[in-house]
Scaffold this motif. Structure first.
Motif, short mmCIF file in Angstrom:
data_model
loop_
_atom_site.label_atom_id
_atom_site.label_comp_id
_atom_site.label_asym_id
_atom_site.label_seq_id
_atom_site.Cartn_x
_atom_site.Cartn_y
_atom_site.Cartn_z
N LEU A 31 0.83 -1.21 0.00
CA LEU A 31 0.00 0.00 0.00
C LEU A 31 0.87 1.26 0.00
CD1 LEU A 31 -2.76 -1.10 2.54
CD2 LEU A 31 -2.94 -0.98 0.04
N ALA A 32 2.02 1.21 0.69
CA ALA A 32 2.92 2.36 0.67
C ALA A 32 3.48 2.59 -0.73
CB ALA A 32 4.06 2.15 1.67
N LEU A 33 3.84 1.51 -1.42
CA LEU A 33 4.31 1.63 -2.81
C LEU A 33 3.20 2.15 -3.71
CD1 LEU A 33 6.35 -1.70 -3.09
CD2 LEU A 33 7.28 0.62 -3.19
N ALA A 34 1.98 1.68 -3.48
CA ALA A 34 0.85 2.15 -4.29
C ALA A 34 0.65 3.65 -4.12
CB ALA A 34 -0.42 1.39 -3.88
N THR A 35 0.82 4.15 -2.88
CA THR A 35 0.64 5.57 -2.61
C THR A 35 1.76 6.40 -3.21
OG1 THR A 35 -0.52 5.08 -0.54
CG2 THR A 35 0.38 7.29 -0.79
N GLU A 36 2.99 5.99 -2.98
CA GLU A 36 4.13 6.78 -3.43
C GLU A 36 4.29 6.75 -4.94
OE1 GLU A 36 5.73 8.75 -1.33
OE2 GLU A 36 4.34 7.97 0.18
N LEU A 37 4.00 5.61 -5.56
CA LEU A 37 4.15 5.48 -7.01
C LEU A 37 2.88 5.85 -7.77
CD1 LEU A 37 6.07 2.06 -7.13
CD2 LEU A 37 7.05 4.36 -7.34
N ASP A 38 1.78 6.00 -7.01
CA ASP A 38 0.46 6.25 -7.62
C ASP A 38 0.19 5.22 -8.72
OD1 ASP A 38 -1.98 7.47 -7.99
OD2 ASP A 38 -1.19 8.97 -9.40
N SER A 39 0.38 3.95 -8.32
CA SER A 39 0.31 2.84 -9.28
C SER A 39 -0.99 2.08 -9.11
CB SER A 39 1.51 1.92 -9.07
OG SER A 39 1.36 0.72 -9.79
N LEU A 40 -1.77 1.96 -10.16
CA LEU A 40 -3.03 1.21 -10.11
C LEU A 40 -2.79 -0.28 -9.85
CD1 LEU A 40 -6.10 1.13 -10.36
CD2 LEU A 40 -5.81 0.88 -12.86
N PRO A 41 -1.82 -0.93 -10.49
CA PRO A 41 -1.59 -2.35 -10.18
C PRO A 41 -1.28 -2.60 -8.70
CG PRO A 41 -0.49 -1.77 -12.21
CD PRO A 41 -0.98 -0.49 -11.62
N PHE A 42 -0.45 -1.73 -8.12
CA PHE A 42 -0.15 -1.90 -6.70
C PHE A 42 -1.38 -1.66 -5.83
CE2 PHE A 42 4.37 -1.64 -7.85
CZ PHE A 42 4.89 -2.59 -6.99
N LYS A 43 -2.23 -0.73 -6.24
CA LYS A 43 -3.46 -0.49 -5.49
C LYS A 43 -4.38 -1.71 -5.53
CE LYS A 43 -3.40 4.53 -6.18
NZ LYS A 43 -4.05 5.70 -6.80
N ILE A 44 -4.45 -2.34 -6.70
CA ILE A 44 -5.29 -3.54 -6.82
C ILE A 44 -4.72 -4.69 -6.00
CG2 ILE A 44 -6.11 -5.30 -8.44
CD1 ILE A 44 -6.19 -3.12 -10.59
N ILE A 45 -3.41 -4.91 -6.12
CA ILE A 45 -2.76 -5.98 -5.36
C ILE A 45 -2.92 -5.73 -3.86
CG2 ILE A 45 -0.55 -7.09 -4.83
CD1 ILE A 45 0.31 -6.46 -7.71
N GLY A 46 -2.71 -4.47 -3.45
CA GLY A 46 -2.84 -4.14 -2.04
C GLY A 46 -4.25 -4.36 -1.52
N SER A 47 -5.26 -4.03 -2.32
CA SER A 47 -6.65 -4.23 -1.90
C SER A 47 -6.96 -5.72 -1.74
CB SER A 47 -7.60 -3.61 -2.94
OG SER A 47 -7.38 -2.21 -3.05
N ILE A 48 -6.46 -6.52 -2.67
CA ILE A 48 -6.67 -7.98 -2.56
C ILE A 48 -5.99 -8.52 -1.30
CG2 ILE A 48 -6.14 -10.20 -3.64
CD1 ILE A 48 -6.34 -8.78 -6.36
N MET A 49 -4.79 -8.04 -1.04
CA MET A 49 -4.06 -8.51 0.14
C MET A 49 -4.76 -8.11 1.44
SD MET A 49 -0.16 -7.78 -1.18
CE MET A 49 0.68 -8.48 0.23
N VAL A 50 -5.35 -6.92 1.47
CA VAL A 50 -6.11 -6.50 2.65
C VAL A 50 -7.27 -7.45 2.90
CG1 VAL A 50 -7.64 -4.71 3.56
CG2 VAL A 50 -5.46 -4.06 2.54
#
Length: 353
Positions: free
Chosen positions: A269-288
């Protein structure tokens, strides 16, 4: 509960320290505390907007937790080096538990420093430096232990079923270490942007510190994902094995499903925020979602086991009780031998008379 236990039964502390497996879990004490402290600071300041005061108070307790984390990171490995008996085929990733609290404390220190930065920049900088130092301790030792654990898997294959969940523990230092590096790099960058506190050479190097933290966090995320896939395959292969006598049984070690994965989720989630990356946001949501499902499942099984009285075990106390019973049997045998000898001597004396 821990304080009451060791206060009421102080002899248990020595038993715990001398037990090769149970002593490793002493690191969970500061690790659990710092997680609570970090949660209090974030909830009070960001969710309920109660100001920086709560974070400041919690940060004082954070220093105590930092000292406790360093203490256990020194004490338990020293006991492993000098007292405990280990064989290569018995190594598990539980060896990480005494050193991971320093990584968790570093990540929490970075989070609190970000919250305190605007009001107390000098104090936030001090926390940042301390967090970097203890991160060096924990992350370096964790990588060495992971190499040792990988060697164990290579030469002696997967751990037994009762500790198979330990294959998920490497996710913890990977995720928490990456999360800490990202947060601390962000602290340095924000201090350079908003204050003149840093020396000129650090002012210039602040963007590099942030970039290094981000790249390192990304690399640790990749390593953590590899360990996660290996752990899932290992656990599933054991779960579907054909031998009915070797089925997996629930124990407190199953909490290893939740906290390590939660650490890797924070890094994602930190990588998703700092990189503003949609793939990381999706992966992070699934992991949550996965973490929540696993947490509720393990909590439910723990509650049922606690109600039945079948879930909590203290191996060091059990070994001590066995030793006490054996000692009592030996003492009884010696007493009987002594009494028999006295009777024989009395009979010999009577015959002589």
């Amino acid at each position: 509960m821990i304080t009451i236990r060791y206060t009421k039964y102080p002899e248990i502390l020595a038993l715990t320290l001398n037990h090769s497996q149970h002593s490793l879990f002493l690191g969970c004490i500061p690790m659990g505390l710092v997680t609570i402290l970090s949660g209090i600071s974030v909830i009070t300041q960001q969710a309920y907007h109660l100001g920086v005061g709560w974070t400041l108070i919690v940060s004082y307790i954070w220093w105590v937790d930092l000292a406790a984390s360093c203490f256990f990171a020194l004490l338990v490995p020293y006991m492993v080096f000098t007292t405990h008996s280990h064989a290569a085929e018995n190594y598990t990733a539980a060896l990480l538990l005494p050193v991971v609290p320093t990584i968790t404390a570093a990540a929490s220190g970075g989070r609190m420093a970000l919250l305190l930065l605007s009001a107390y920049p000098t104090y936030a900088w001090t926390m940042c430096l301390a967090s970097y130092a203890i991160l060096g301790i924990g992350l370096s030792l964790a990588m060495m232990i992971l190499a040792l654990f990988l060697q164990r898997l290579t030469f002696h294959h997967l751990p037994p079923n009762d500790v198979i969940v330990s294959v998920f523990l490497p996710l913890g230092p990977c995720g928490q270490g990456g999360y800490a590096l990202i947060l601390l790099g962000k602290v340095v960058l924000e201090l350079a942007r908003t204050t003149s506190l840093l020396p000129p050479y650090l002012q210039l190097a602040a963007p590099a510190a942030y970039a290094v933290g981000l790249v390192s966090g990304l690399a640790l995320f990749g390593l953590g994902m590899w360990w996660w896939l290996v752990a899932v395959v290992a656990f599933v292969s054991r779960a579907i094995q054909n031998d009915p006598t070797e089925k997996l049984g629930f124990n407190m070690g199953w909490w290893g499903f939740t906290f390590p994965l939660a650490s890797l989720t924070l890094c994602t989630l930190a990588l998703a925020t700092e990189l503003d990356s949609l793939p990381f946001k999706i992966i992070g949501s699934i992991m949550v979602c996965v973490v929540l499902i696993l947490w509720f499942y393990v909590a439910l099984r723990t509650g049922v086991g606690a109600f039945k009285g079948t879930i909590f075990h203290a191996p060091c106390v059990q070994d001590w009780r066995k030793g006490q019973k054996l000692l009592q049997v030996a003492e009884n045998s010696l007493t009987q031998v002594d009494q028999a000898g006295l009777r024989e001597n009395a009979q010999d004396a009577s015959s002589a008379v």
